[in-house]
Structures are given as C-alpha cells and as structure tokens.
Design a protein around this motif. Structure first.
Motif, PDB file in Angstrom:
ATOM      1  N   PRO A  80      81.332  51.311  40.078  1.00  0.00           N
ATOM      2  CA  PRO A  80      82.438  50.776  40.494  1.00  0.00           C
ATOM      3  C   PRO A  80      81.932  50.130  42.034  1.00  0.00           C
ATOM      4  CG  PRO A  80      83.162  52.910  39.784  1.00  0.00           C
ATOM      5  CD  PRO A  80      81.535  52.778  39.555  1.00  0.00           C
ATOM      6  N   ARG A  81      80.857  50.856  42.577  1.00  0.00           N
ATOM      7  CA  ARG A  81      80.652  50.404  43.885  1.00  0.00           C
ATOM      8  C   ARG A  81      79.766  48.992  43.831  1.00  0.00           C
ATOM      9  NH1 ARG A  81      80.452  56.089  44.916  1.00  0.00           N
ATOM     10  NH2 ARG A  81      82.001  56.567  46.784  1.00  0.00           N
ATOM     11  N   ARG A  82      79.063  49.046  42.686  1.00  0.00           N
ATOM     12  CA  ARG A  82      78.245  47.666  42.255  1.00  0.00           C
ATOM     13  C   ARG A  82      79.103  46.590  42.147  1.00  0.00           C
ATOM     14  NH1 ARG A  82      75.771  43.990  41.824  1.00  0.00           N
ATOM     15  NH2 ARG A  82      74.042  43.396  40.914  1.00  0.00           N
ATOM     16  N   ARG A  83      80.089  47.053  41.433  1.00  0.00           N
ATOM     17  CA  ARG A  83      81.267  45.756  41.214  1.00  0.00           C
ATOM     18  C   ARG A  83      81.769  45.456  42.232  1.00  0.00           C
ATOM     19  NH1 ARG A  83      81.961  48.850  36.252  1.00  0.00           N
ATOM     20  NH2 ARG A  83      83.752  49.699  37.200  1.00  0.00           N
ATOM     21  N   ARG A  84      82.097  46.401  43.156  1.00  0.00           N
ATOM     22  CA  ARG A  84      82.646  45.865  44.502  1.00  0.00           C
ATOM     23  C   ARG A  84      82.044  45.232  45.451  1.00  0.00           C
ATOM     24  NH1 ARG A  84      83.932  51.272  47.849  1.00  0.00           N
ATOM     25  NH2 ARG A  84      84.945  51.529  45.848  1.00  0.00           N
ATOM     26  N   VAL A  85      80.477  45.605  45.333  1.00  0.00           N
ATOM     27  CA  VAL A  85      79.941  44.587  46.112  1.00  0.00           C
ATOM     28  C   VAL A  85      79.536  43.094  45.659  1.00  0.00           C
ATOM     29  CG1 VAL A  85      77.196  44.203  46.657  1.00  0.00           C
ATOM     30  CG2 VAL A  85      78.240  46.510  46.881  1.00  0.00           C
ATOM     31  N   ARG A  86      79.708  43.009  44.272  1.00  0.00           N
ATOM     32  CA  ARG A  86      79.623  41.819  43.809  1.00  0.00           C
ATOM     33  C   ARG A  86      80.811  40.795  44.116  1.00  0.00           C
ATOM     34  NH1 ARG A  86      79.217  43.195  38.890  1.00  0.00           N
ATOM     35  NH2 ARG A  86      81.599  42.628  38.343  1.00  0.00           N
ATOM     36  N   HIS A  87      82.084  41.400  44.196  1.00  0.00           N
ATOM     37  CA  HIS A  87      83.244  40.995  44.612  1.00  0.00           C
ATOM     38  C   HIS A  87      83.205  40.510  45.963  1.00  0.00           C
ATOM     39  CE1 HIS A  87      84.436  41.326  40.587  1.00  0.00           C
ATOM     40  NE2 HIS A  87      84.934  42.567  40.822  1.00  0.00           N
ATOM     41  N   LEU A  88      82.838  41.253  46.842  1.00  0.00           N
ATOM     42  CA  LEU A  88      82.757  41.117  48.307  1.00  0.00           C
ATOM     43  C   LEU A  88      81.921  39.969  48.518  1.00  0.00           C
ATOM     44  CD1 LEU A  88      83.173  44.913  49.546  1.00  0.00           C
ATOM     45  CD2 LEU A  88      84.804  43.228  49.672  1.00  0.00           C
ATOM     46  N   THR A  89      80.501  40.198  48.059  1.00  0.00           N
ATOM     47  CA  THR A  89      79.750  39.099  48.083  1.00  0.00           C
ATOM     48  C   THR A  89      80.258  37.703  48.004  1.00  0.00           C
ATOM     49  OG1 THR A  89      77.840  40.680  47.747  1.00  0.00           O
ATOM     50  CG2 THR A  89      77.286  38.107  47.693  1.00  0.00           C
ATOM     51  N   THR A  90      81.018  37.468  46.791  1.00  0.00           N
ATOM     52  CA  THR A  90      81.612  36.301  46.616  1.00  0.00           C
ATOM     53  C   THR A  90      82.647  35.772  47.772  1.00  0.00           C
ATOM     54  OG1 THR A  90      81.278  36.759  44.164  1.00  0.00           O
ATOM     55  CG2 THR A  90      82.726  34.866  44.796  1.00  0.00           C
ATOM     56  N   ALA A  91      83.583  36.831  48.004  1.00  0.00           N
ATOM     57  CA  ALA A  91      84.338  36.374  49.134  1.00  0.00           C
ATOM     58  C   ALA A  91      83.468  36.195  50.410  1.00  0.00           C
ATOM     59  CB  ALA A  91      85.201  37.557  49.277  1.00  0.00           C
ATOM     60  N   SER A  92      82.538  36.910  50.675  1.00  0.00           N
ATOM     61  CA  SER A  92      81.745  36.529  51.953  1.00  0.00           C
ATOM     62  C   SER A  92      81.198  35.080  51.883  1.00  0.00           C
ATOM     63  CB  SER A  92      80.709  37.429  52.123  1.00  0.00           C
ATOM     64  OG  SER A  92      79.922  37.524  52.971  1.00  0.00           O
ATOM     65  N   VAL A  93      80.715  34.647  51.007  1.00  0.00           N
ATOM     66  CA  VAL A  93      80.205  33.301  50.752  1.00  0.00           C
ATOM     67  C   VAL A  93      81.326  32.024  51.087  1.00  0.00           C
ATOM     68  CG1 VAL A  93      79.165  31.439  49.138  1.00  0.00           C
ATOM     69  CG2 VAL A  93      78.532  33.782  49.072  1.00  0.00           C
ATOM     70  N   PHE A  94      82.419  32.446  50.668  1.00  0.00           N
ATOM     71  CA  PHE A  94      83.709  31.597  50.909  1.00  0.00           C
ATOM     72  C   PHE A  94      83.955  31.600  52.326  1.00  0.00           C
ATOM     73  CE2 PHE A  94      83.916  31.661  46.217  1.00  0.00           C
ATOM     74  CZ  PHE A  94      84.229  30.245  45.998  1.00  0.00           C
ATOM     75  N   LEU A  95      83.853  32.803  52.867  1.00  0.00           N
ATOM     76  CA  LEU A  95      84.340  33.013  54.235  1.00  0.00           C
ATOM     77  C   LEU A  95      83.252  32.388  55.162  1.00  0.00           C
ATOM     78  CD1 LEU A  95      85.751  36.682  54.151  1.00  0.00           C
ATOM     79  CD2 LEU A  95      87.104  34.602  54.578  1.00  0.00           C
ATOM     80  N   ILE A  96      81.924  32.417  54.868  1.00  0.00           N
ATOM     81  CA  ILE A  96      80.885  31.942  55.675  1.00  0.00           C
ATOM     82  C   ILE A  96      81.139  30.302  55.807  1.00  0.00           C
ATOM     83  CG2 ILE A  96      78.547  31.560  55.681  1.00  0.00           C
ATOM     84  CD1 ILE A  96      77.907  34.419  54.695  1.00  0.00           C
ATOM     85  N   LEU A  97      81.456  29.873  54.554  1.00  0.00           N
ATOM     86  CA  LEU A  97      81.495  28.624  54.758  1.00  0.00           C
ATOM     87  C   LEU A  97      82.764  27.893  55.438  1.00  0.00           C
ATOM     88  CD1 LEU A  97      80.685  27.470  50.944  1.00  0.00           C
ATOM     89  CD2 LEU A  97      79.176  27.027  53.044  1.00  0.00           C
ATOM     90  N   ALA A  98      83.703  28.694  55.348  1.00  0.00           N
ATOM     91  CA  ALA A  98      84.976  28.281  55.993  1.00  0.00           C
ATOM     92  C   ALA A  98      84.741  28.696  57.362  1.00  0.00           C
ATOM     93  CB  ALA A  98      86.220  29.270  55.371  1.00  0.00           C
ATOM     94  N   ALA A  99      84.152  29.678  58.067  1.00  0.00           N
ATOM     95  CA  ALA A  99      84.206  30.067  59.270  1.00  0.00           C
ATOM     96  C   ALA A  99      83.046  28.854  60.048  1.00  0.00           C
ATOM     97  CB  ALA A  99      83.573  31.291  59.470  1.00  0.00           C
ATOM     98  N   SER A 100      82.117  28.466  59.392  1.00  0.00           N
ATOM     99  CA  SER A 100      81.229  27.537  59.856  1.00  0.00           C
ATOM    100  C   SER A 100      81.816  26.141  59.944  1.00  0.00           C
ATOM    101  CB  SER A 100      79.940  27.247  58.918  1.00  0.00           C
ATOM    102  OG  SER A 100      79.196  28.667  58.870  1.00  0.00           O
ATOM    103  N   MET A 101      82.532  25.819  59.083  1.00  0.00           N
ATOM    104  CA  MET A 101      83.372  24.370  59.098  1.00  0.00           C
ATOM    105  C   MET A 101      84.260  24.487  60.136  1.00  0.00           C
ATOM    106  SD  MET A 101      83.745  23.257  54.840  1.00  0.00           S
ATOM    107  CE  MET A 101      84.467  21.628  55.595  1.00  0.00           C
ATOM    108  N   LEU A 102      85.158  25.585  60.244  1.00  0.00           N
ATOM    109  CA  LEU A 102      86.016  25.455  61.285  1.00  0.00           C
ATOM    110  C   LEU A 102      85.467  25.590  62.677  1.00  0.00           C
ATOM    111  CD1 LEU A 102      88.736  28.000  59.394  1.00  0.00           C
ATOM    112  CD2 LEU A 102      88.913  25.706  60.111  1.00  0.00           C
ATOM    113  N   ALA A 103      84.464  26.657  62.846  1.00  0.00           N
ATOM    114  CA  ALA A 103      83.840  26.437  64.028  1.00  0.00           C
ATOM    115  C   ALA A 103      83.206  25.017  64.633  1.00  0.00           C
ATOM    116  CB  ALA A 103      82.570  27.731  64.005  1.00  0.00           C
ATOM    117  N   GLY A 104      82.647  24.348  63.676  1.00  0.00           N
ATOM    118  CA  GLY A 104      82.263  23.019  64.173  1.00  0.00           C
ATOM    119  C   GLY A 104      83.425  22.088  64.607  1.00  0.00           C
TER     120      GLY A 104
END
Length: 598
Positions: free
Chosen positions: A197-221
């Motif tokens: 279960p924790r391995r699946r949680r890491v996979r889902h959180l990693t996917t969410a992190s990718v979108f948040l990284i792109l959104a934060a970088s664009m908004l910071a720009g």
C-alpha cells in the motif's frame, strides 16, 4: 497607504499580493506537503519490508509476481507450470501421477462449475470457495487475467478426460511459446496490484508532485514577470524584459523543486523495489536449500502447497515443472481424451500434400510429419470418386507458405492422417477438438472441410485475444450480406478495422477493440450510462455506436460508424453475439443487474 494595482490584488500579511501570487504560494505549499508525505512514507516502507524471517506464504505477491521481482530470468520457462500448480493448490485443478501416462492433469468439474466454468471456458475471475480437498484456496485474491487464461485452456482440453501434462499446452494458440510470452506479459501488468500500500501511495503522490512542480514553476514565473521593473540601462547578460524574467524564475524554481523531489521521491521507489527484491531472494535461498522441493513432482502439490508453487516460480523445483514442457515439434505425438482416458495419436502425412506418387519411401515430409503408406480412409487404392473422412481434429498447423493442414482421428485407430485443407482467406481453420467431415475428389490435392461439432474457440485460451479471432470478414458477410468487405491494415494489436461498402448506401466502418484492465480500458468505458443488449453475458450499448462485452478483466468493444445507418442497434447486437460466442460465454448465462456507473 498601499494602492491596488488591479481588481485581483489583496493584502496578505501586510504584503500586496495578486491572485497569481496567492496561487504560486498555494502550489508551492501543496508541493512541499506532498514531498513531506513521501518522505514519511519512505520510513514506513523501511519498517514494512524489513522483516527478515517473514514466511513465503505471507506474500503479499503471488508466486509469479514474486519471481518477476527476484528472478525475472526464470519466469518465462516456469510461468505456465507455476500457474497450473497454483490452480491445483487452490483446488481448481487435479494433478496425479499415472504408471502408464506419467503426470495427468484435469480441471475439477465441480469447482469449475462454481467458478463459472461449467463445460465451457471461464468468463469470470470470481472463484467461489466450493469443493473439498486440502487446498481450497481460501483467502487467495481473485484470479488474474493470465491465470484465467490457463484455467480456460485446462478446462477446454480436459473436459472429455485427463491429459498428460506435456500434451496439455501442445496446441495452445497461437503457439505454445507465444502463448507463454503473452501470459508473462499479463503477469507483469498484474504484479503492480500486489505492490505494498505504501508503494502505491508513493506512485500516486509522485504523479501529483509532477503536476504541482510544473504549476508552481509556471506561476512563479508569472509572479516574477508581473513584478518586473524595467532597468534604466539595458546591458547584455542582464534581465531586460518580463519574458526573460519569467523564463529565469521558471527555470530556477523548476530546478530546485525537481532536485528536492528526486532526492525524496526517487529514493522511495528504489528503496521499496530493492527491499522487496532482497526479501524474495532470501526466501528463494531458503527454498533452494530444501531437498524435498527440488525432488518433488507436481503431484506433491497437495502436500507441499504454496511452498512448491513458490519454489517452481523461482526455479528451485525442476521436477515439478519438467512434465509441463510441451513437445512443440510438428512430428510430436498428438493426444486425445475424448474416450475418457488419454490416447496417444501418431500423426501420418497424406502423400498428396507433397507428392503425386503413392510409392515414395516413408519418412518426414516438409511439414516434419511422418509419412505413411496407408491413409486414414483405407489406403490410397480407393476407387475413383469422392473420398470422405470423419473424425476429431487432433492437430492443426499452418505452413510458412500460408497453407493449412489438419490431422483427423477416427476415434478407434492409433494414428491420424494429416491432410491439406482448402480455406478461403475469410475462413477459419477448425480448432483442435472439433469434429469435422473431410471430402475431396479423386484428382484434387486439397480437402474441403465441413465442421460438424465446433471446438472451443481458440480465443478463449488467450490472455489477450486477437481481435481477428473474435470478429472476421466471414462473420461480417453474414451480418452484411451482399456487401463488399475489406480489412484495413492494423495500427495497434488491440484494434482491427473493417470497411463495409454497400450499393446505394454510405460506407460503414466496423472496429473491434480488445483491452484488459488499464487506462485504455477506462477510456473505452468512459460513458457513465449503459443499456443492456439482449446477448448472453454482460453486453451493453454505450452511446449509439458501440457495443461493449465485459468478460472478467477483459473488455471487447464493437463500433459501427457511418452516416444514416439503419438498424444500428440490431447490427451491434448481431456482432456482439458473435464475439460472445467466440469468448465462450454460455448461452444460459444470467444477465447481471447493470450498475449506474462503472
């Protein structure tokens, strides 16, 4: 007193901030929270997978999934035997040793019926806990797609009677080697659902992190470009425009967040995989040191249980998997169990396949089958006129040149004669187990074939059926009589497209799509409402142009597109009936209550 630059400005902690600034801060805080959760999950993974003495039975992976983690090189050669042993452990298959025929295998009829099999192949992955025996499979997860495929084949081949383990997969379609590789590919996909279960949680959180990284970088720009102040003196190497400011801040924030995420998130996945691999390799070493497992045959599954299954998957039970190795050579002896007991059948080649002379020496022909001077129907000195042969197909092969030949057994002799048959491009060769009548004129070199009793569809024993095995040109000619039908070149293995042209009517496009569980299957089932079609099994009309057949984890869709199509629902129903029959769904299968949403 501060002034507002626009309607979207606000005061946050005494600082003038616009909506873009607030969104940037929110995205960065969300990313930081996700990264912190992943960091905490890593510690949980370490605690969860650190149990040195954890028994093999605890899993959580089944045997084939564990082998894919620890010993992936051993999986292709042991996959099919491992699945059969696990089915026997669950009580769905019987394995015993006979003094004459060696290891025999047969599906248990009472368990097959409770699993939704009956005399026909399985169409459901729901296995009821019925029957008796020491291995009842209690607490096991539902059968996966590749396990259902093996159970289907065992049920189809052994319904008349038991067969030797080596002959069981001799006629697997499209070939034993390709079928085995297909099972391994499906097992790899299924193994992901047995992750921790924790391995699946890491996979889902990693996917969410990718979108948040792109959104934060664009908004910071955007925030930086909004606050850009043009310098009084423009110089090279400096930021002189809002666009340059946006790109500089975007790249800076992206680099910082990605670096931190790789340190925290990337290590979690690698650590989980490494510890799982280490745990299963420790278990593998313990199984390899057990002499009882190394010498145990497959019939010992009732005593050794899951330990023999894991040993077979990890390559430490050679005696348990060796009987299941099929002889794939064309000259191999065929088997039939139609009389209720195994019967070996020698294959003899009709000389008319390769030569016009009947007095040639006996030997192997171009197809690798033994020549015989005596034909199935009494030799080659028959009177002129039509010659007939009726019996069971025990071998079906296609030559590299595209010609088909089948070996037919009369049910009494100990040999079968292989004959070349005449097939059109749209016709399907009769499968192993079919009862056929062959006929040809005295001067003809090929035989015409008439199927008296069809065999179980070859599509039902494939983990992922070929769309052409479910729907072909011959089927479309029956649904669209008098139409010109052509098959378009396939773009994907899961999709086949046909074009139907009718005089005075617009052309139609017919698609047959096959998907197992996954994102493509989700897209296929995107519509929320569905209406039941009058076809056995789970068959639904989605929208106006698509019929969807659900068989366990398998989804098959048939589309009819075109302008001004008359009786579209009736056409979809007719095509769905063909597909359902090929998948082996019994005619009397009750219709389940359709849920509001999938």
């Amino acid at each position: 007193m501060p002034t507002f630059r626009g309607a979207d400005a606000m005061i946050v902690l005494g600082i003038e901030a616009g909506s873009v600034d607030v969104a940037t801060a929110a995205a960065l805080l969300a990313w930081a929270a996700v990264t912190a959760v992943v960091a905490l999950t890593r510690f949980g993974i370490r605690r969860e997978l650190r149990h040195e003495g954890r028994p093999v039975a605890a899993g959580p992976e089944p045997a084939l999934a564990a082998a894919l983690v620890a010993e992936p090189a051993a999986v292709p050669s042991t996959a099919v035997a491992t699945i059969v042993l696990d089915l026997a452990r669950r009580g769905l298959v019987d394995i015993w040793r006979d003094d004459r025929f060696g290891v025999l295998v047969q599906a248990r009829p009472e368990r097959a019926r409770s699993a939704g099999l009956g005399p026909t192949p399985a169409w459901s992955n729901r296995v009821e806990q019925a029957g008796d025996g020491p291995a009842d499979g209690a607490g096991d997860p539902p059968l996966a797609v590749h396990e259902i495929a093996v159970l289907r084949l065992v049920t189809v081949r052994t319904t008349p009677g038991p067969l030797p383990a080596g002959a069981l997969f001799q006629e697997a379609a499209p070939s034993p080697a390709l079928w085995r590789d297909e099972l391994v590919a499906e097992a790899e996909r299924a193994a992901t659902r047995f992750q921790t279960p924790r391995r699946r949680r890491v996979r889902h959180l990693t996917t969410a992190s990718v979108f948040l990284i792109l959104a934060a970088s664009m908004l910071a720009g955007f925030t930086a470009s909004r606050r850009f102040v043009k310098p009084e003196i423009e110089t090279e190497g400096s930021i002189n425009s809002p666009a340059e400011q946006w790109f500089f801040v975007f790249f800076l924030v992206l680099l910082a967040t990605v670096t931190i995420s790789m340190i925290v998130t990337g290590g979690a996945r690698k650590e989980d995989d490494g510890r799982r691999r280490g745990r299963w390799r420790r278990a593998s070493s313990g199984l390899a040191a057990d002499p009882d497992l190394a010498a145990a045959g497959p019939e010992a599954i009732s005593v050794l249980g899951h330990r023999l299954v894991y040993a077979a998957a990890l390559g430490h039970a050679p005696a348990a998997v060796e009987p299941f190795t099929p002889d794939e050579s064309p000259a191999a002896t065929a088997w039939t169990a139609r009389s209720g007991t195994p019967r070996p059948i020698v294959i003899r080649l009709d000389p008319a396949i390769d030569t016009d002379t009947h007095g040639g020496p006996r030997g192997a022909g171009s197809d690798g089958v033994v020549h015989g001077r005596r034909g199935y129907d009494g030799g080659f000195g028959d009177p002129p006129g039509e010659r007939l042969a009726v019996g069971e197909v025990v071998r079906a092969r296609r030559t590299p040149a595209g010609a088909w030949w089948i070996a037919v057994h009369d049910g009494a002799s100990n040999y079968a004669v292989a004959r070349r048959i005449e097939l059109n491009d749209a016709d399907r060769a009769p499968g192993v187990g079919a009862i056929v009548r062959l006929a040809r004129d005295a001067d003809a070199r090929t035989w015409s074939v008439d199927v008296l009793e069809p065999a179980a569809a070859q599509a039902v024993v494939a983990a992922r059926p070929d769309p052409t095995a479910l729907l072909d040109i011959a089927d479309l000619r029956q649904v669209f009589p008098g139409s010109q039908i052509e098959a378009l070149p396939p773009t994907l293995r899961q999709i086949r497209i046909f074009r139907v042209r009718r005089a005075g009517s617009p052309k139609l496009t017919i698609q047959c799509l096959v998907f197992t569980a996954g994102p493509l299957r989700t897209l296929l089932m995107a519509r929320s409402r569905r209406r039941r079609l009058p076809v056995p099994g789970e068959v639904y009309l989605r929208g106006r142009v698509r019929a969807v057949i659900l068989v366990g984890d398998l989804a098959v869709a048939v589309d009819i597109t075109g302008r001004h199509v008359e009786n579209r629902r009736d056409l979809l129903t007719a095509l769905a009936r063909v597909v359902v029959a090929r998948l082996g769904v019994p005619v009397g299968n009750p219709a389940p209550r359709p849920p509001a949403r999938l």
